[in-house]
Design an enzyme around this catalytic site. Structure first.
Site, PDB file in Angstrom:
ATOM      1  N   SER A 107      43.012  31.795  41.077  1.00  0.00           N
ATOM      2  CA  SER A 107      41.342  31.632  40.971  1.00  0.00           C
ATOM      3  C   SER A 107      40.799  31.646  42.251  1.00  0.00           C
ATOM      4  O   SER A 107      41.008  32.762  42.967  1.00  0.00           O
ATOM      5  CB  SER A 107      40.813  30.336  40.208  1.00  0.00           C
ATOM      6  OG  SER A 107      39.480  30.330  39.990  1.00  0.00           O
ATOM      7  N   LYS A 147      44.971  34.661  38.224  1.00  0.00           N
ATOM      8  CA  LYS A 147      43.500  34.398  37.331  1.00  0.00           C
ATOM      9  C   LYS A 147      42.644  35.123  37.707  1.00  0.00           C
ATOM     10  O   LYS A 147      42.085  34.626  38.987  1.00  0.00           O
ATOM     11  CB  LYS A 147      43.425  32.846  37.182  1.00  0.00           C
ATOM     12  CG  LYS A 147      42.549  32.486  36.239  1.00  0.00           C
ATOM     13  CD  LYS A 147      42.055  31.167  36.463  1.00  0.00           C
ATOM     14  CE  LYS A 147      40.756  30.631  35.406  1.00  0.00           C
ATOM     15  NZ  LYS A 147      39.531  31.481  35.906  1.00  0.00           N
ATOM     16  N   ASP A 178      42.784  42.751  51.423  1.00  0.00           N
ATOM     17  CA  ASP A 178      42.106  44.088  51.194  1.00  0.00           C
ATOM     18  C   ASP A 178      41.157  44.577  52.405  1.00  0.00           C
ATOM     19  O   ASP A 178      40.929  45.686  52.674  1.00  0.00           O
ATOM     20  CB  ASP A 178      41.129  44.171  49.952  1.00  0.00           C
ATOM     21  CG  ASP A 178      42.022  43.990  48.606  1.00  0.00           C
ATOM     22  OD1 ASP A 178      43.282  44.231  48.822  1.00  0.00           O
ATOM     23  OD2 ASP A 178      41.538  44.289  47.762  1.00  0.00           O
TER      24      ASP A 178
END
Length: 522
Positions: free
Chosen positions: A295, A320, A306
């Site tokens: 999460s 998740k 990224d």
């Protein structure tokens, strides 16, 4: 969950019987109702008919809860119904505080032993001390009768201002304490210290309401000590509040960097960007993750990866990528309903498939070798994305680390496994505190603690304890194989009884932690 399905199936059969045979004195007839699925009428009609016509007294509250649970089960694994007690516990876990007596404790041998009293808290004010054995809470005995640990916690918790009697055993003497409960802070930064002259380490256990505040205080302290690089440990961090993940990520990214975006059928896309005001933009960053990182931990790790802001090390995260919205009811219950998916800056939705094996995914990773070999990671090569600098990253379930660190299973001898199953090291640590508490409880500096423990001959004492108390004696070669891994664990457990606290465990464990060592090399 299977039982809930059976209950619902049984309800349908019961209602059919009620509809067809209203009474012996009435002509048999069939009644048709407007069971419109689009308006959820069928479920209401069924429960209404059961309440009106069922042969015995029924528990409507329990029946309603079962129907809700069964209905939500048809959605995703994270859309759930929480009864009042469970909802309260879930909210408390993430609130950053709870109402109780203010202690941390272990249960090594069917008795709760006080590890620490929270400074300024109710227990410290009342006179509880480290090492006290808790015998009773109120009139209920909780020692020596296999009382579950979560039951102990519930008994000690309670509304601020209420009183509870805690009876402890101290050096063989029973002492009762009347303690007035109060608000107790729950910390999510388990440890924060300098590994060397330039490298800081922070272990974060969850994302609560106070996470950003605690993290900011920890990093400020470490920067004053010369931190230029940070190892941020999110292993086994199951997540929490998304806004806290955003605030932490914002500390490291440049103005305009995308942190995360969310989108769902009934939720328009919402993008969250860094504002460039973070104080850690020039700090080198290594993030540690594993199969227990989920999460909000994955939001942070995905944004760092990224944006090519730092290195991700460890093993593939949980996977998740769903956003839950709380919907609470006046009876204290509520649901956590998935309303959107979150996406990393490159566009990855890292939610793993929720099929019939969802709950056993981690076991599957063990069985097919993913925990020990990077080549065994299930990569969805059809879901390719690119970081800011053009590196390939993959979707399909979890964050795949830049540097894979396998789980080391070579040191798990039978002796080690036996000691782990019976918590031998934890019970030994409690025995050591009883033996050396006058000195141990006064130590607040880690190097002083290390020197003190070195002088106790803990290795010999532990082996004697394991043999005498549990009958565990390592076979030829076993101790040599497992010693390097096992003794730092023993040192850490004993060290927790000093004023160094939880930090002692992480410091002693650091030299044999392969993931931290990999981070230091990079």
């Amino acid at each position: 969950m299977k039982n809930n399905k059976n209950i619902l199936t049984a309800l349908l059969g019961i209602v059919l019987g009620v509809v067809l045979t209203l009474s012996f004195s009435r002509i048999w007839q069939t009644r048709k109702f407007d069971g419109d699925y689009n308006r959820w009428r069928k479920l209401n009609l069924i429960l209404h008919e059961v309440q009106k016509n069922y042969v015995d007294t029924i528990d409507m509250a329990g029946m309603t809860d079962a129907a809700v649970v069964a209905a939500l089960e048809k959605l995703d694994p994270h859309s759930v119904y929480l009864p009042p007690v469970e909802l309260s516990e879930a909210d408390t876990e993430l609130s950053g505080n709870f109402e109780g007596i203010g202690i941390t404790f272990n249960v090594p041998e069917d008795t709760a032993i006080v590890l620490n009293t929270i400074p300024g808290g109710p227990s410290e004010k009342a006179g509880l001390m480290q090492g006290d054995r808790i015998i009773m809470v109120g009139e209920r005995t909780i020692a020596g009768n296999k009382t579950p640990q979560d039951t102990m916690i519930r008994l000690m918790k309670g509304p601020k201002g209420t009183k509870v009697k805690i009876t402890v055993s101290r050096q063989g003497t029973r002492i009762p304490f009347d303690i007035t409960r109060d608000k107790i802070p729950v910390h999510c930064v388990d440890a924060a210290f300098m590994i060397d002259d330039r490298t800081g380490y922070i272990k974060l256990s969850k994302f609560t309401r106070t996470t950003y505040q605690e993290f900011a205080q920890a990093t400020s302290k470490l920067m004053e000590q010369g931190m230029k690089e940070l190892i941020f440990d999110l292993r086994s961090n199951t997540g929490g509040y998304l806004d806290q993940a955003y605030l932490l990520t914002n500390e490291f990214l440049r103005d305009g960097d995308l942190v995360v975006y969310m989108e769902g059928l009934h939720r328009n896309r919402e993008d969250l960007y860094a504002n460039g005001r973070g104080k850690l933009k020039d700090i080198g960053l290594n993030v540690l993750i594993d199969e227990g990182s989920a999460s909000s931990s994955e939001i942070f790790a995905g944004a760092i990866q990224d944006n090519d802001r730092g290195l991700i090390l460890g093993r593939r995260s949980f996977g998740k990528g769903l956003v839950q919205e709380p919907i609470n009811f006046t009876d204290g219950s509520g649901i956590r309903l998935t309303v959107a998916r979150f996406y990393t800056p490159s566009g990855r939705c890292i939610q793993k498939p929720y099929d019939k094996d969802y709950a056993y995914d981690i076991y599957e990773r063990y069985s097919h070798g993913e925990m020990t070999s990077a080549d065994s990671i299930k990569v969805d090569t059809s879901a390719v994305y690119y970081t800011i600098k053009g590196r390939k990253v993959y979707g399909g379930g979890g964050i795949i680390p830049d540097v894979f660190v396998p789980m080391d299973t070579t040191k798990a001898t039978k002796f080690h496994i036996n000691c782990t199953r019976k918590a031998t090291a934890m019970r030994f640590a409690s025995a050591m505190f009883d033996k050396y508490k006058d000195s141990l409880a006064q130590i607040s500096d880690f190097e002083t603690l290390r020197t003190y423990l070195d002088g106790l001959g803990l290795e010999k004492q532990f082996l004697d304890y394991a043999s005498r108390v549990d009958g565990f004696v390592p076979k030829a070669g076993e101790w040599e194989q497992t010693r390097e891994y096992f003794m730092p664990n023993v040192y850490g457990l004993v060290g927790r009884y000093s004023k160094v606290g939880e930090e002692a465990f992480y410091r002693f464990y650091l030299p044999i932690d392969d993931t931290i060592q990999a981070a230091l090399k990079h």
